[in-house]
Scaffold this motif. Structure first.
Motif, PDB file in Angstrom:
ATOM      1  N   PHE A  57       1.920   6.968 -12.633  1.00  0.00           N
ATOM      2  CA  PHE A  57       2.746   5.754 -12.559  1.00  0.00           C
ATOM      3  C   PHE A  57       3.253   5.532 -11.132  1.00  0.00           C
ATOM      4  O   PHE A  57       3.190   4.411 -10.601  1.00  0.00           O
ATOM      5  CB  PHE A  57       3.924   5.884 -13.523  1.00  0.00           C
ATOM      6  CG  PHE A  57       4.956   4.799 -13.398  1.00  0.00           C
ATOM      7  CD1 PHE A  57       4.772   3.569 -14.010  1.00  0.00           C
ATOM      8  CD2 PHE A  57       6.121   5.012 -12.669  1.00  0.00           C
ATOM      9  CE1 PHE A  57       5.723   2.569 -13.891  1.00  0.00           C
ATOM     10  CE2 PHE A  57       7.072   4.024 -12.547  1.00  0.00           C
ATOM     11  CZ  PHE A  57       6.879   2.800 -13.154  1.00  0.00           C
ATOM     12  N   ILE A  58       3.740   6.596 -10.506  1.00  0.00           N
ATOM     13  CA  ILE A  58       4.263   6.489  -9.143  1.00  0.00           C
ATOM     14  C   ILE A  58       3.185   6.013  -8.181  1.00  0.00           C
ATOM     15  O   ILE A  58       3.406   5.107  -7.365  1.00  0.00           O
ATOM     16  CB  ILE A  58       4.831   7.857  -8.696  1.00  0.00           C
ATOM     17  CG1 ILE A  58       6.112   8.178  -9.480  1.00  0.00           C
ATOM     18  CG2 ILE A  58       5.101   7.877  -7.182  1.00  0.00           C
ATOM     19  CD1 ILE A  58       6.497   9.646  -9.442  1.00  0.00           C
ATOM     20  N   MET A  59       1.994   6.607  -8.291  1.00  0.00           N
ATOM     21  CA  MET A  59       0.919   6.257  -7.359  1.00  0.00           C
ATOM     22  C   MET A  59       0.395   4.841  -7.581  1.00  0.00           C
ATOM     23  O   MET A  59      -0.021   4.176  -6.623  1.00  0.00           O
ATOM     24  CB  MET A  59      -0.204   7.286  -7.474  1.00  0.00           C
ATOM     25  CG  MET A  59       0.192   8.660  -6.935  1.00  0.00           C
ATOM     26  SD  MET A  59      -1.184   9.836  -6.813  1.00  0.00           S
ATOM     27  CE  MET A  59      -1.517  10.174  -8.538  1.00  0.00           C
ATOM     28  N   LYS A  60       0.423   4.373  -8.815  1.00  0.00           N
ATOM     29  CA  LYS A  60      -0.113   3.045  -9.116  1.00  0.00           C
ATOM     30  C   LYS A  60       0.872   1.918  -8.826  1.00  0.00           C
ATOM     31  O   LYS A  60       0.454   0.765  -8.658  1.00  0.00           O
ATOM     32  CB  LYS A  60      -0.548   2.979 -10.579  1.00  0.00           C
ATOM     33  CG  LYS A  60      -1.832   3.754 -10.873  1.00  0.00           C
ATOM     34  CD  LYS A  60      -2.269   3.562 -12.312  1.00  0.00           C
ATOM     35  CE  LYS A  60      -3.613   4.231 -12.578  1.00  0.00           C
ATOM     36  NZ  LYS A  60      -4.047   4.057 -13.996  1.00  0.00           N
ATOM     37  N   THR A  61       2.151   2.216  -8.784  1.00  0.00           N
ATOM     38  CA  THR A  61       3.143   1.136  -8.715  1.00  0.00           C
ATOM     39  C   THR A  61       3.967   1.131  -7.429  1.00  0.00           C
ATOM     40  O   THR A  61       4.842   0.278  -7.269  1.00  0.00           O
ATOM     41  CB  THR A  61       4.107   1.198  -9.919  1.00  0.00           C
ATOM     42  OG1 THR A  61       4.836   2.437  -9.886  1.00  0.00           O
ATOM     43  CG2 THR A  61       3.350   1.096 -11.230  1.00  0.00           C
ATOM     44  N   ALA A  62       3.708   2.033  -6.493  1.00  0.00           N
ATOM     45  CA  ALA A  62       4.507   2.088  -5.269  1.00  0.00           C
ATOM     46  C   ALA A  62       4.198   0.901  -4.356  1.00  0.00           C
ATOM     47  O   ALA A  62       3.060   0.435  -4.276  1.00  0.00           O
ATOM     48  CB  ALA A  62       4.245   3.393  -4.522  1.00  0.00           C
ATOM     49  N   ALA A  63       5.219   0.431  -3.676  1.00  0.00           N
ATOM     50  CA  ALA A  63       5.027  -0.611  -2.660  1.00  0.00           C
ATOM     51  C   ALA A  63       4.231  -0.036  -1.492  1.00  0.00           C
ATOM     52  O   ALA A  63       4.208   1.176  -1.271  1.00  0.00           O
ATOM     53  CB  ALA A  63       6.381  -1.113  -2.180  1.00  0.00           C
ATOM     54  N   GLU A  64       3.581  -0.903  -0.739  1.00  0.00           N
ATOM     55  CA  GLU A  64       2.768  -0.449   0.382  1.00  0.00           C
ATOM     56  C   GLU A  64       3.665   0.142   1.476  1.00  0.00           C
ATOM     57  O   GLU A  64       4.625  -0.487   1.919  1.00  0.00           O
ATOM     58  CB  GLU A  64       1.952  -1.610   0.959  1.00  0.00           C
ATOM     59  CG  GLU A  64       0.909  -1.179   1.970  1.00  0.00           C
ATOM     60  CD  GLU A  64      -0.128  -0.223   1.388  1.00  0.00           C
ATOM     61  OE1 GLU A  64      -0.674   0.568   2.180  1.00  0.00           O
ATOM     62  OE2 GLU A  64      -0.401  -0.263   0.164  1.00  0.00           O
ATOM     63  N   PRO A  65       3.369   1.368   1.920  1.00  0.00           N
ATOM     64  CA  PRO A  65       4.194   2.018   2.950  1.00  0.00           C
ATOM     65  C   PRO A  65       3.732   1.652   4.357  1.00  0.00           C
ATOM     66  O   PRO A  65       2.680   1.030   4.547  1.00  0.00           O
ATOM     67  CB  PRO A  65       3.934   3.505   2.672  1.00  0.00           C
ATOM     68  CG  PRO A  65       2.490   3.520   2.241  1.00  0.00           C
ATOM     69  CD  PRO A  65       2.286   2.244   1.449  1.00  0.00           C
TER      70      PRO A  65
END
Length: 218
Positions: free
Chosen positions: A200-208
């Motif tokens: 979930f974290i990897m799929k939904t994180a904003a672009e860094p």
């Protein structure tokens, strides 16, 4: 030189440049990623490198100190899912980040999560006003859903650590073996909670500002 060392040096170099460009105002850095991704190890090394190679005062601030207490999670019927996005005090974390960035107090006490007892210790670390760069690490620092989306604008520079799903599974299993859990409990923790959270974290994180690929273990 290891991948983690290379990653940490890249971040530290960018942080020191940003600090100089920022007219030496306190700099806030976020390092986000799934549990087991390597973000904690990288963050710790970044702080060490900044201090040792530049003389700039730096400190680590993990977001894990904002876990809800187990008693609260029991009342929410969410203890089995500790580590999911709804099991953290996002508003408390945001206010602390804003307070740290403002840097108006002579010293700020922040909570620190004690993994050996699965409890956050209030006032577990002191960050004095003299600290010039703060490296915050945590799972959901770049989460896009409200109210978590209010965190990213606080940071001056953001990093996300990506890991392949199969590698992440093995890292998570190794982590729990290190705590002496049996295989059945490891299966439950990894497959029902940690790995779904990580995906979930990897799929939904904003672009860094910077994305790292598959570094070493935490």
């Amino acid at each position: 030189m290891t991948i983690i060392e290379d990653n940490a040096r890249e971040i530290a170099s960018l942080a020191m440049k940003r600090f100089s460009d920022n007219q030496r105002q306190r700099l806030m850095i976020a390092i986000a990623g799934a549990p087991g991704s390597g973000k904690s190890t990288i963050a710790e090394r970044v702080v060490d490198l900044i201090i040792s190679e530049s003389g700039i005062a730096a400190a680590l601030f993990p977001m894990d100190g904002y876990h809800y207490d187990d008693a609260v999670l029991e009342a929410m019927d969410r203890r089995a899912f500790k580590g999911a996005i709804d099991t953290f005090d996002v508003h408390g974390l945001r206010h602390m980040l804003e307070r740290l960035k403002a840097n108006e107090d002579d010293v700020i006490a922040v909570p620190v999560f004690d993994r050996s007892i699965e409890i956050a210790r209030a006032g577990g670390r002191l960050i004095p006003q003299s600290v010039e760069i703060i490296v915050c690490e945590g799972n959901y620092l770049l989460a896009k859903q409200s109210p978590w989306d209010r965190l990213k604008p606080i940071f001056d520079f953001t990093v996300f650590v990506d890991v392949e799903e199969d590698d992440l599974r093995e890292r998570l299993r190794a982590r729990w073996r290190g705590f002496g859990l049996d295989e059945a409990e490891i299966d439950r923790k990894v497959e029902e909670n940690d790995l779904p959270n990580g995906i979930f974290i990897m799929k939904t994180a904003a672009e860094p500002d910077l994305r790292l690929k598959n570094p070493g273990r935490e």
